[in-house]
Design a protein around this motif. Structure first.
Motif, short mmCIF file in Angstrom:
data_model
loop_
_atom_site.label_atom_id
_atom_site.label_comp_id
_atom_site.label_asym_id
_atom_site.label_seq_id
_atom_site.Cartn_x
_atom_site.Cartn_y
_atom_site.Cartn_z
N CYS A 54 0.83 -1.21 0.00
CA CYS A 54 0.00 0.00 0.00
C CYS A 54 0.87 1.26 0.00
O CYS A 54 0.53 2.26 -0.63
CB CYS A 54 -0.93 0.01 1.20
SG CYS A 54 -2.31 -1.15 1.06
N GLU A 55 2.00 1.20 0.69
CA GLU A 55 2.91 2.35 0.70
C GLU A 55 3.49 2.57 -0.69
O GLU A 55 3.60 3.71 -1.17
CB GLU A 55 4.04 2.10 1.71
CG GLU A 55 5.03 3.26 1.79
CD GLU A 55 6.17 2.98 2.76
OE1 GLU A 55 7.11 3.79 2.81
OE2 GLU A 55 6.12 1.94 3.45
N ILE A 56 3.86 1.48 -1.36
CA ILE A 56 4.40 1.60 -2.72
C ILE A 56 3.36 2.21 -3.66
O ILE A 56 3.68 3.07 -4.48
CB ILE A 56 4.83 0.21 -3.25
CG1 ILE A 56 5.99 -0.34 -2.40
CG2 ILE A 56 5.23 0.29 -4.71
CD1 ILE A 56 6.32 -1.78 -2.72
N ALA A 57 2.12 1.77 -3.51
CA ALA A 57 1.05 2.24 -4.39
C ALA A 57 0.51 3.60 -3.98
O ALA A 57 -0.31 4.18 -4.70
CB ALA A 57 -0.08 1.22 -4.42
N GLY A 58 0.94 4.12 -2.83
CA GLY A 58 0.49 5.43 -2.39
C GLY A 58 -0.89 5.43 -1.77
O GLY A 58 -1.61 6.44 -1.84
N ILE A 59 -1.29 4.31 -1.16
CA ILE A 59 -2.59 4.23 -0.50
C ILE A 59 -2.45 4.67 0.95
O ILE A 59 -1.68 4.10 1.71
CB ILE A 59 -3.15 2.79 -0.55
CG1 ILE A 59 -3.30 2.32 -1.99
CG2 ILE A 59 -4.49 2.72 0.19
CD1 ILE A 59 -3.70 0.86 -2.12
N ASN A 60 -3.19 5.71 1.32
CA ASN A 60 -3.20 6.20 2.69
C ASN A 60 -4.38 5.56 3.41
O ASN A 60 -5.53 5.91 3.18
CB ASN A 60 -3.32 7.72 2.71
CG ASN A 60 -3.31 8.28 4.13
OD1 ASN A 60 -2.96 7.58 5.09
ND2 ASN A 60 -3.70 9.54 4.26
N MET A 61 -4.10 4.62 4.31
CA MET A 61 -5.16 3.89 4.99
C MET A 61 -5.73 4.69 6.17
O MET A 61 -5.72 4.27 7.31
CB MET A 61 -4.63 2.53 5.48
CG MET A 61 -4.23 1.57 4.38
SD MET A 61 -5.63 1.06 3.34
CE MET A 61 -6.64 0.20 4.56
N ASP A 62 -6.24 5.91 5.86
CA ASP A 62 -6.80 6.75 6.91
C ASP A 62 -8.17 6.24 7.34
O ASP A 62 -8.94 5.71 6.52
CB ASP A 62 -6.89 8.20 6.45
CG ASP A 62 -7.83 8.36 5.26
OD1 ASP A 62 -8.94 8.84 5.44
OD2 ASP A 62 -7.42 7.96 4.13
N GLU A 63 -8.48 6.44 8.61
CA GLU A 63 -9.72 5.88 9.17
C GLU A 63 -10.97 6.57 8.62
O GLU A 63 -12.05 5.98 8.64
CB GLU A 63 -9.69 6.00 10.70
CG GLU A 63 -8.62 5.14 11.35
CD GLU A 63 -8.64 5.24 12.87
OE1 GLU A 63 -9.49 6.02 13.39
OE2 GLU A 63 -7.83 4.56 13.52
N SER A 64 -10.84 7.79 8.15
CA SER A 64 -12.02 8.49 7.62
C SER A 64 -12.53 7.85 6.34
O SER A 64 -13.73 7.83 6.06
CB SER A 64 -11.68 9.96 7.36
OG SER A 64 -10.63 10.06 6.41
N THR A 65 -11.61 7.30 5.55
CA THR A 65 -12.01 6.61 4.30
C THR A 65 -12.20 5.12 4.53
O THR A 65 -13.24 4.54 4.18
CB THR A 65 -10.95 6.82 3.20
OG1 THR A 65 -10.77 8.22 2.97
CG2 THR A 65 -11.37 6.14 1.90
N PHE A 66 -11.19 4.49 5.14
CA PHE A 66 -11.23 3.05 5.37
C PHE A 66 -11.58 2.80 6.85
O PHE A 66 -10.70 2.57 7.68
CB PHE A 66 -9.89 2.42 5.00
CG PHE A 66 -9.47 2.69 3.57
CD1 PHE A 66 -10.04 2.00 2.52
CD2 PHE A 66 -8.51 3.66 3.29
CE1 PHE A 66 -9.66 2.25 1.21
CE2 PHE A 66 -8.12 3.92 1.98
CZ PHE A 66 -8.70 3.21 0.94
N THR A 67 -12.87 2.88 7.12
CA THR A 67 -13.35 2.84 8.51
C THR A 67 -13.05 1.52 9.21
O THR A 67 -12.92 1.47 10.43
CB THR A 67 -14.86 3.10 8.55
OG1 THR A 67 -15.52 2.15 7.68
CG2 THR A 67 -15.19 4.50 8.05
N GLU A 68 -12.94 0.45 8.46
CA GLU A 68 -12.66 -0.87 9.03
C GLU A 68 -11.26 -1.35 8.67
O GLU A 68 -10.98 -2.55 8.71
CB GLU A 68 -13.70 -1.89 8.53
CG GLU A 68 -15.15 -1.55 8.83
CD GLU A 68 -15.44 -1.56 10.33
OE1 GLU A 68 -14.77 -2.34 11.05
OE2 GLU A 68 -16.32 -0.80 10.77
#
Length: 547
Positions: free
Chosen positions: A415-429
């Motif tokens: 996810c870091e390589i792909a630039g995905i920010n796993m923030d709780e506001s978007t990815f609640t679970e």
């Protein structure tokens, strides 16, 4: 026979020539016979419904296995796509055909043989005359089979168009754009036109068959009344008893009804569906991709030698006389204008397509000699037209490699390589977040979905990775960051980048320039600029983007 016995006992009781006990006994036997028949019919219906679902499932699996063994180029051939559509139709009809055919020999034929013997024992002419009643109807079904077989051949391509237009109107992938761009009326018009063509084809075939069947049924009905007249005449001549007359009268009516059922419904359905059944069988007999070697490759160079390729029903080469080597651990970029053959060249390199002329070798093995499993287990890819699976974030990423063990840090890394920010506001679970509003989850932007697709490609263990316009929905700055990360993880592995943004091609070891299906140039960014040919022209047109 039970009916005859009961009616004869009733007639004797009326003339006081038998006892009440005997008629009650006959009545009980008759009731028992009806009970057994109903129980057997119920059991038959239950077994048929249960078996039908299981058989259809097995046949669907066979279709999927067959599809997996086909050459992928077959999916560029409209005739092969028609065959697949016909096979899906034929699958269901084959199950119905099998049950109808089985019923003929397990129920209808024994019933007719018994009734024929019974009627023959009463009066031979009764049994013989019934056979001729239904000859016209049987002949009708032969005509029906030929008519509907031709109908299926004409309907299959139209039905594919009909299904496609329907998906453009209501399909999740299309409906937003269809409505926002005002394309609903356009696709609805095409949808209704294809539906109208299908209905007209079916109407003409059905009308023709039904007119023939109507004329034949007239002869059948006349024959039915002739049999009843013969039965009445036999009673008047005392050739049969009153009980036999009553039993046969009722049996003739049932026999006529059953014969209509088997011929007009059973055999008619079989005749109507036989065309689609042939299509199912023909699909299973399509040529498959022949490969003998199923092994674990020790990854090495990929070599193209005078490779040419054409798509089905096309006389123009999509790739022509391509020769070069993709070395182990090398990253190449393939660039060129739209239609220059970039994506086709990659499909040949990865073994998705096999060359018409020349050969492609992987670690010294010709791709024509390797199994698809061997070719694909070392390869991963991220395409511009990626899939948005309505599953959790974790499932969307790990579906590319289901047989390996992993932990949260593995997911964090891709996810870091792909630039995905796993923030709780978007990815609640977290990684368990469902990516589908239809299933109570969330939806993502195009750029976020593209990052999910990139992480999916990076998650898979591989020796060769392909990025085919995989960052088109991502801004150039973020694209540069992803490609730099890509260059790091691709060290010691083979990698291919297809891109229209030539600034991104500079990270590669070499650049392959395609033009009109041919390899126009090969070299580094600086070498190609110094050559001043096709690459220079393409780069100069985009140069202001990188200034």
């Amino acid at each position: 026979m039970m009916q005859q016995r009961f009616f004869d006992q009733a007639a004797l009781l009326a003339s006081k020539n038998t006892s009440l006990n005997k008629i009650l006994f006959s009545f009980m036997l008759l009731g028992l016979a009806y009970l057994v028949c109903n129980v057997l019919n119920g059991a038959d219906n239950f077994i048929r419904d249960t078996a039908e679902n299981k058989i259809k499932g097995k046949m669907s699996l066979e279709i999927h296995k067959k599809v997996a063994r086909l050459n992928l180029i077959d999916f560029e051939d409209t005739n092969k796509l028609d065959n697949l559509n016909k096979a899906e139709q034929g699958k269901n009809n084959l199950v119905l055909f099998a049950f109808d055919f089985t019923s003929i020999f397990t129920f209808y034929l024994p019933y007719f043989l018994f009734m024929g013997w019974y009627l023959f024992s009463l009066k031979p002419t009764l049994a013989v005359s019934i056979v001729f009643i239904f000859i016209p109807t049987a002949a009708t079904q032969i005509i029906r089979a030929k008519v509907f077989a031709k109908l299926e051949d004409k309907s299959a391509p139209v039905r594919r168009e009909y299904d496609y237009y329907e998906s453009c109107i209501v399909g999740r992938e299309y409906y937003k754009e269809t409505r926002l761009l005002g394309g609903f009326d356009f696709f609805n018009k095409l949808y209704l036109e294809s539906l109208d063509i299908l209905q007209k084809l079916k109407y003409k075939a059905t009308l023709r068959v039904n007119l023939i069947e109507l004329s034949m049924q007239i002869f059948t009905v006349i024959g039915y009344f002739v049999v009843l007249l013969m039965l009445f005449n036999a009673l008047m001549n005392q050739d049969i008893s009153i009980g036999a007359f009553a039993a046969v009268f009722e049996s003739i009516s049932r026999l006529y009804s059953i014969m209509r059922e088997i011929i007009s419904d059973g055999i008619s359905s079989m005749a109507k569906n036989v065309g689609t059944i042939e299509n199912y069988i023909n699909f299973l007999e399509l040529d498959e991709r022949k490969s003998a070697l199923d092994l674990k490759l020790e990854w090495g160079d990929i070599f193209l030698e005078n490779v040419s390729f054409t798509y089905p029903n096309s006389e123009t080469y999509a790739v022509k006389n391509a020769s070069f080597t993709l070395k182990k651990g090398e990253t190449i970029a393939i660039v060129g204008e739209n239609g220059s053959g970039k994506s086709t060249l990659v499909r040949l390199i990865t073994g998705l397509y096999l060359p018409a002329i020349g050969r492609v070798t992987v670690s010294g093995y010709d791709t024509k000699d390797l199994s698809q499993k061997t070719l694909y287990e070392n390869t991963t890819a991220v395409f511009q037209k990626y899939q948005r699976y309505q599953m959790t974030v974790e499932d969307n990423i790990t579906i590319s490699e289901t047989n390996i063990e992993y932990n949260k840090s593995t997911l964090d890394n891709v996810c870091e390589i792909a630039g995905i920010n796993m923030d709780e506001s978007t990815f609640t679970e977290g990684y368990g977040t469902m990516l589908s509003r239809e299933f109570g989850g969330v939806d993502l932007s195009g750029g976020q979905w593209q990052r999910i697709a990139i992480s999916r490609g990076f998650f898979r263990e591989h020796n060769l990775i392909v990025l085919d316009e995989s960052t088109a929905a991502i801004d150039p700055y973020e694209e540069t960051r992803i490609y730099k990360q890509f260059a790091k993880i691709s060290k010691d592995k083979s990698a291919i980048i297809i891109t229209h943004r030539l600034g991104s091609a500079k990270i590669s070891d070499r650049i392959v320039v395609m033009k009109n299906g041919e390899v126009e140039e090969i070299g580094t960014h600086d070498e190609l600029l110094q050559a001043g040919k096709e690459y220079t022209r393409l780069y100069t047109a985009q140069e202001q983007w990188y200034s």
